[in-house]
Structure formats: C-alpha cells, structure tokens
Design a protein around this motif. Structure first.
Motif, PDB file in Angstrom:
ATOM      1  N   ALA A 152       0.834  -1.207   0.000  1.00 18.58           N
ATOM      2  CA  ALA A 152       0.000   0.000   0.000  1.00 18.58           C
ATOM      3  C   ALA A 152       0.869   1.257   0.000  1.00 18.58           C
ATOM      4  CB  ALA A 152      -0.917  -0.004   1.215  1.00 18.58           C
ATOM      5  N   PRO A 153       0.578   2.197  -0.882  1.00 15.40           N
ATOM      6  CA  PRO A 153       1.390   3.423  -0.951  1.00 15.40           C
ATOM      7  C   PRO A 153       1.217   4.314   0.277  1.00 15.40           C
ATOM      8  CG  PRO A 153       0.154   3.063  -2.986  1.00 15.40           C
ATOM      9  CD  PRO A 153      -0.406   2.121  -1.962  1.00 15.40           C
ATOM     10  N   VAL A 154       2.145   5.211   0.429  1.00 17.92           N
ATOM     11  CA  VAL A 154       2.018   6.324   1.367  1.00 17.92           C
ATOM     12  C   VAL A 154       1.663   7.557   0.543  1.00 17.92           C
ATOM     13  CG1 VAL A 154       3.187   7.816   3.030  1.00 17.92           C
ATOM     14  CG2 VAL A 154       3.654   5.349   3.010  1.00 17.92           C
ATOM     15  N   LEU A 155       0.562   8.207   0.902  1.00 18.93           N
ATOM     16  CA  LEU A 155       0.150   9.430   0.218  1.00 18.93           C
ATOM     17  C   LEU A 155       0.738  10.638   0.932  1.00 18.93           C
ATOM     18  CD1 LEU A 155      -3.681   8.752  -0.293  1.00 18.93           C
ATOM     19  CD2 LEU A 155      -1.767   7.983  -1.717  1.00 18.93           C
ATOM     20  N   TYR A 156       1.116  11.638   0.148  1.00 16.54           N
ATOM     21  CA  TYR A 156       1.526  12.920   0.720  1.00 16.54           C
ATOM     22  C   TYR A 156       0.613  14.005   0.165  1.00 16.54           C
ATOM     23  CZ  TYR A 156       5.627  11.310   3.208  1.00 16.54           C
ATOM     24  OH  TYR A 156       6.454  10.691   4.106  1.00 16.54           O
ATOM     25  N   LEU A 157      -0.185  14.596   1.059  1.00 19.41           N
ATOM     26  CA  LEU A 157      -1.144  15.616   0.672  1.00 19.41           C
ATOM     27  C   LEU A 157      -0.516  17.001   0.717  1.00 19.41           C
ATOM     28  CD1 LEU A 157      -2.926  13.147   1.375  1.00 19.41           C
ATOM     29  CD2 LEU A 157      -4.562  14.745   2.389  1.00 19.41           C
ATOM     30  N   GLN A 158      -1.070  17.902  -0.085  1.00 25.43           N
ATOM     31  CA  GLN A 158      -0.727  19.314   0.036  1.00 25.43           C
ATOM     32  C   GLN A 158      -1.220  19.775   1.413  1.00 25.43           C
ATOM     33  OE1 GLN A 158      -2.392  22.355   0.204  1.00 25.43           O
ATOM     34  NE2 GLN A 158      -0.577  23.576  -0.252  1.00 25.43           N
ATOM     35  N   PRO A 159      -0.439  20.566   2.154  1.00 28.79           N
ATOM     36  CA  PRO A 159      -0.770  20.842   3.567  1.00 28.79           C
ATOM     37  C   PRO A 159      -2.094  21.554   3.800  1.00 28.79           C
ATOM     38  CG  PRO A 159       1.076  22.202   2.816  1.00 28.79           C
ATOM     39  CD  PRO A 159       0.846  21.169   1.768  1.00 28.79           C
ATOM     40  N   ASP A 160      -2.662  22.207   2.777  1.00 29.12           N
ATOM     41  CA  ASP A 160      -3.918  22.936   2.958  1.00 29.12           C
ATOM     42  C   ASP A 160      -5.130  22.135   2.478  1.00 29.12           C
ATOM     43  OD1 ASP A 160      -2.643  25.542   3.793  1.00 29.12           O
ATOM     44  OD2 ASP A 160      -1.738  25.292   1.814  1.00 29.12           O
ATOM     45  N   GLU A 161      -4.950  20.854   2.207  1.00 28.82           N
ATOM     46  CA  GLU A 161      -6.062  20.034   1.725  1.00 28.82           C
ATOM     47  C   GLU A 161      -7.222  20.048   2.720  1.00 28.82           C
ATOM     48  OE1 GLU A 161      -8.582  18.195  -0.275  1.00 28.82           O
ATOM     49  OE2 GLU A 161      -6.611  18.377  -1.237  1.00 28.82           O
ATOM     50  N   THR A 162      -8.437  20.228   2.199  1.00 33.15           N
ATOM     51  CA  THR A 162      -9.633  20.340   3.032  1.00 33.15           C
ATOM     52  C   THR A 162     -10.434  19.048   3.092  1.00 33.15           C
ATOM     53  OG1 THR A 162      -9.835  22.699   2.524  1.00 33.15           O
ATOM     54  CG2 THR A 162     -11.805  21.595   3.340  1.00 33.15           C
ATOM     55  N   PHE A 163     -10.571  18.369   1.958  1.00 33.32           N
ATOM     56  CA  PHE A 163     -11.467  17.219   1.889  1.00 33.32           C
ATOM     57  C   PHE A 163     -10.780  15.957   2.414  1.00 33.32           C
ATOM     58  CE2 PHE A 163     -12.755  20.004  -1.695  1.00 33.32           C
ATOM     59  CZ  PHE A 163     -13.980  20.392  -1.174  1.00 33.32           C
ATOM     60  N   PRO A 164     -11.431  15.238   3.315  1.00 33.34           N
ATOM     61  CA  PRO A 164     -10.810  14.042   3.886  1.00 33.34           C
ATOM     62  C   PRO A 164     -10.903  12.836   2.959  1.00 33.34           C
ATOM     63  CG  PRO A 164     -12.975  14.379   4.846  1.00 33.34           C
ATOM     64  CD  PRO A 164     -12.719  15.564   3.955  1.00 33.34           C
ATOM     65  N   LEU A 165      -9.984  11.921   3.155  1.00 35.59           N
ATOM     66  CA  LEU A 165     -10.044  10.620   2.495  1.00 35.59           C
ATOM     67  C   LEU A 165     -11.008   9.751   3.292  1.00 35.59           C
ATOM     68  CD1 LEU A 165      -8.966   8.622   0.351  1.00 35.59           C
ATOM     69  CD2 LEU A 165      -7.137   8.051   1.968  1.00 35.59           C
ATOM     70  N   GLU A 166     -12.118   9.350   2.664  1.00 39.16           N
ATOM     71  CA  GLU A 166     -13.185   8.657   3.383  1.00 39.16           C
ATOM     72  C   GLU A 166     -13.076   7.136   3.320  1.00 39.16           C
ATOM     73  OE1 GLU A 166     -15.366   9.955   5.264  1.00 39.16           O
ATOM     74  OE2 GLU A 166     -15.503  12.072   4.729  1.00 39.16           O
TER      75      GLU A 166
END
Length: 249
Positions: free
Chosen positions: A63-77
């Motif tokens: 399974a990968p590790v995701l790196y989000l942009q720090p200001d991301e608003t929408f959660p991974l559900e």
C-alpha cells in the motif's frame, strides 16, 4: 416623489428583480446540488479477504504512502484494495469527500474517486506504479521500495513522488490547475453553497507544489478483494454514486 414610470422607481424594480433571480438561482443550486451520501462501513463483505489472507497481507505491504498538500480540506473517506486474479497488479481505489471544482453543478457525482495501481514482481517487490491523472493514466517504473504518491490540492490527482512537471500531459499540468484556482474562484465559492469546502487556494504556486501531509494507506484499507471487476464491492463501500473510473491500467 417617485412615479411608477420614473427612472428611480424602474431602477429599484430592476434591482429587486435581480435580487429575486439571484435568490431563486442560489436556492435551486442548493436544492439540486449534489450531496455526498457515503454509507456506513459494511461489517461483512461477501468477497472481502480476511486480514490473515496472503492477498490481504500483500495489499497492506504494498500500500502506498500518500503525501497531501498541507492545505487540503477534503478528507479521504474510503480505501479499497483490489488484487487482480491473474496479473501482478493491485488497484487502490480512493474515495475523497469531494472535489473543489464543479461540486455545485446539479446531478454531478458528489464525491471524488481516484485510483492508483502498484505492479510487483515474483518477489512481491513493487516495480511499477500507475496513477490516474485527470483522464489519463501515468506510468513510472518503481525502484522496489515503498511506493509514495503526491496528491494534488482540491482535485486529488495522483502523482508518483518527485515526478518531473515537464512530463505531465499538456494542458494537464500543475501550472494549469494552479491557474484554475485563481480564474475558477467563482466556481469554488459556488461549491461552498452545497457543502463545506475551501474558500480559495490562498497561497502561491510554491506552496501549491508542496506535499507534506502523510497518509499511510496500509492502515486505512476498508476492504481487500481479489477480482477483475470490483464494482459490487465499491458500491457497498463507496455508495451508489461514485465516479467508476478505470479498473486496470
């Protein structure tokens, strides 16, 4: 004193009519705009592999590790891993709460599904990565180590870590999507009428390209299945309305 056919009265009537039209339009958008209805996590999926199954263990291992942009608003559900029954490929279907653009448009899909795939060799080491990027599938060879994916702000397009910007298909570049956060600001604000979201991307391009918030998918898998067609499982986990993007690269 104003008269019925005088300019001040006519101007006032026009302003009132414009306000009524705007109010009706906003009411229509709010009523008809899509709303996410993500079901509760199913307790028992008939096709799901048990946690101790070798396929489930492999899906967590790769399974990968995701790196989000720090200001991301929408959660991974939700996250569903799908092992191909013949090919050495695992698909990871990601369901984000929403997309920053176009969410107010009536009858559009109210969530944002993205997909990425990990290919592995006979030693179960990752050797290939494919990601879904705005209608196209990107591919890169992977150096038999932890798979790492950068996730675009608001749109959740997936990029293999440290991809060269010049390799992205035009016009689907990060520069283009950053410009869309500026010129598409009215669209972003309209989206806030139907659901809670960002008011803007309120930073510069350098920050837009920063991916620093990690999500380890190994601990976030809601289901692992082995099938060529995962639609029935995705309907159970994601709900009846999702994007239904490419199943395999």
């Amino acid at each position: 004193m104003d008269v019925l056919d005088g300019y001040p009265m006519r101007r006032r009537a026009i302003e009132i009519r414009e306000r009524i039209c705007v109010g009706l339009a906003l009411g229509f958008i709010t009523a008809c705009g899509p709303h996410a209805h993500i079901p509760l996590r199913p307790a028992n999926l008939p096709d799901a592999l048990v946690p101790t199954d070798s396929g489930a263990l492999l899906a967590r291992r790769l399974a990968p590790v995701l790196y989000l942009q720090p200001d991301e608003t929408f959660p991974l559900e939700r996250v569903v891993a799908v092992l191909h029954p013949i090919r050495r490929v695992i698909a990871y279907h990601l369901l984000w709460r929403d997309d920053v653009h176009g969410s107010w448009i009536p009858f559009t899909v109210p969530t944002d599904e993205e997909v990425l795939w990990v290919g592995y060799d006979s030693t179960y080491a990752p050797t290939d990565v494919w990601t879904y990027w705005h209608g196209q599938i990107l591919h890169t060879a992977w150096p038999r180590s932890q798979v790492v994916i950068d996730v675009q702000w608001g749109k959740h397009g997936s990029l293999p870590r440290n991809v060269r910007q010049s390799d992205l298909p035009r016009p689907r570049t990060l520069n283009f999507f950053y410009a869309m956060t500026i010129f598409g600001e009215p669209d972003i604000l309209l989206g806030d009428i139907t659901r809670k979201g960002p008011l803007c991307f309120c930073h510069g391009y350098r920050r837009y390209r920063q991916f620093t918030r990690p999500i380890v998918l190994a601990g976030r898998l809601d289901a692992v299945v082995r099938t060529e067609d995962p639609k029935s499982t995705l309907l159970e986990v994601f709900g009846s309305k999702y994007s239904n993007k490419h199943r395999w690269p």
